[in-house]
Design an enzyme around this catalytic site. Structure first.
Site, short mmCIF file in Angstrom:
data_model
loop_
_atom_site.label_atom_id
_atom_site.label_comp_id
_atom_site.label_asym_id
_atom_site.label_seq_id
_atom_site.Cartn_x
_atom_site.Cartn_y
_atom_site.Cartn_z
CD GLU A 290 29.92 6.25 -22.61
OE1 GLU A 290 29.82 7.17 -23.32
OE2 GLU A 290 29.29 4.81 -22.84
CG ASP A 291 27.45 10.33 -24.52
OD1 ASP A 291 28.17 9.26 -23.64
OD2 ASP A 291 26.75 10.10 -24.90
CG ASP B 222 20.11 5.23 -19.78
OD1 ASP B 222 19.98 4.99 -18.48
OD2 ASP B 222 19.76 5.27 -20.75
CG PHE C 230 14.95 11.23 -25.33
CD1 PHE C 230 16.39 10.99 -26.38
CD2 PHE C 230 14.55 9.99 -25.51
CE1 PHE C 230 16.59 10.86 -27.11
CE2 PHE C 230 15.29 9.70 -26.47
CZ PHE C 230 16.16 9.55 -27.17
NE ARG D 139 25.51 10.43 -32.69
CZ ARG D 139 25.94 9.65 -32.06
NH1 ARG D 139 26.02 9.83 -30.72
NH2 ARG D 139 25.66 8.26 -32.65
C1 PRP Z 1 24.87 5.69 -24.89
C2 PRP Z 1 25.98 6.34 -23.96
C3 PRP Z 1 26.42 5.16 -23.61
C4 PRP Z 1 25.89 4.39 -23.34
C5 PRP Z 1 25.18 4.79 -22.08
O1 PRP Z 1 25.62 4.87 -26.32
O2 PRP Z 1 27.50 6.63 -24.89
O3 PRP Z 1 27.72 4.32 -24.10
O4 PRP Z 1 24.18 4.84 -23.68
O5 PRP Z 1 23.68 3.30 -22.36
P1 PRP Z 1 24.63 2.99 -20.84
O6 PRP Z 1 24.63 3.14 -19.41
O7 PRP Z 1 22.21 2.56 -20.57
O8 PRP Z 1 25.13 1.05 -21.62
P2 PRP Z 1 24.92 4.82 -27.04
O9 PRP Z 1 24.42 3.59 -27.74
O10 PRP Z 1 23.06 5.93 -27.47
O11 PRP Z 1 25.90 4.93 -28.86
P3 PRP Z 1 26.50 6.34 -29.19
O12 PRP Z 1 27.04 6.94 -27.84
O13 PRP Z 1 26.81 6.46 -30.35
O14 PRP Z 1 25.33 7.34 -29.19
#
Ligand code: PRP
Length: 181
Positions: free
Chosen positions: A101-102, A105, A154, A167
């Site tokens: 994961e990136d 959160d 952010f 990105r």
């Molecule tokens: C981001 C990130 C995780 C998620 C983490 O995805 O890549 O998958 O949010 O958040 P959480 O811990 O609150 O669930 P995003 O929905 O922004 O989609 P993306 O990866 O396509 O940018």
């Protein structure tokens, strides 16, 4: 959406800092595998760049798979409404899995995914996240490998977006609070 102004962005972690940390994470993951094979599961789209770099730092026989998760818009994620919109291509039963994961959160996405993936009875399931925002957690979940732990900022770049933009920034940058919406 205004045109991204790349020059005005403040760098939180430079490409050099990211590369150094990703190399350390790859070395740790490789050591923990003790020569066993690995399935790296990237969570689209944000983890794409991290997975591609991390994979090249892992000295193991690794294969890739990808999942995509929809949260019905970011605003409703806190309601726990997470849905799988792209499943794994191959079974992970009996395999060593690393979810990549990136950012971790609230933890809603990874809690949902972990539960789903464990149903397939992998041999092991670990989580690698480049960024961790522990202050935001709503679900009890921690990553096994964390690149950088950060406050509630952010962040954009290195896979992470603002309205799908930024990105491709090579550095992790801060989205200025006065950025026009
Ligand atoms: C981001 C990130 C995780 C998620 C983490 O995805 O890549 O998958 O949010 O958040 P959480 O811990 O609150 O669930 P995003 O929905 O922004 O989609 P993306 O990866 O396509 O940018």
């Amino acid at each position: 959406m205004t045109t991204p102004n790349y020059q005005s962005l403040e760098v939180l972690y430079s490409r050099e800092q990211i590369a150094a940390r990703v190399a350390e994470m790859g070395a740790q993951i490789s050591a923990d595998l003790k020569g066993e094979k690995l399935v790296m599961v990237g969570v689209l789209k944000g983890a794409a760049l991290f997975l591609s770099d991390l994979a090249r730092s892992v000295t193991a026989d690794a294969t890739f798979d990808f999942v995509a998760v929809s949260s019905y818009g970011k605003g409703t994620r806190t309601s726990g409404a997470v849905k799988l919109i792209k499943d794994l291509d191959e079974s992970i039963e009996g395999k060593n899995v690393l979810v990549v994961e990136d950012i971790l959160d609230t933890g809603l996405t990874l809690s949902y995914l972990r539960k789903l993936l464990l149903q397939q009875r992998p041999k092991s399931l670990r989580i690698a996240t480049l960024l961790d925002k522990p202050s935001r957690r709503l679900e009890k979940i921690e990553a096994d490998y964390v690149g950088f732990s950060i406050p509630n900022l952010f962040v954009i770049g290195y896979g992470m977006d603002y309205a799908e933009h930024y990105r491709n920034l090579p550095d992790i940058c801060l989205m200025s609070p006065d950025h026009p919406e």
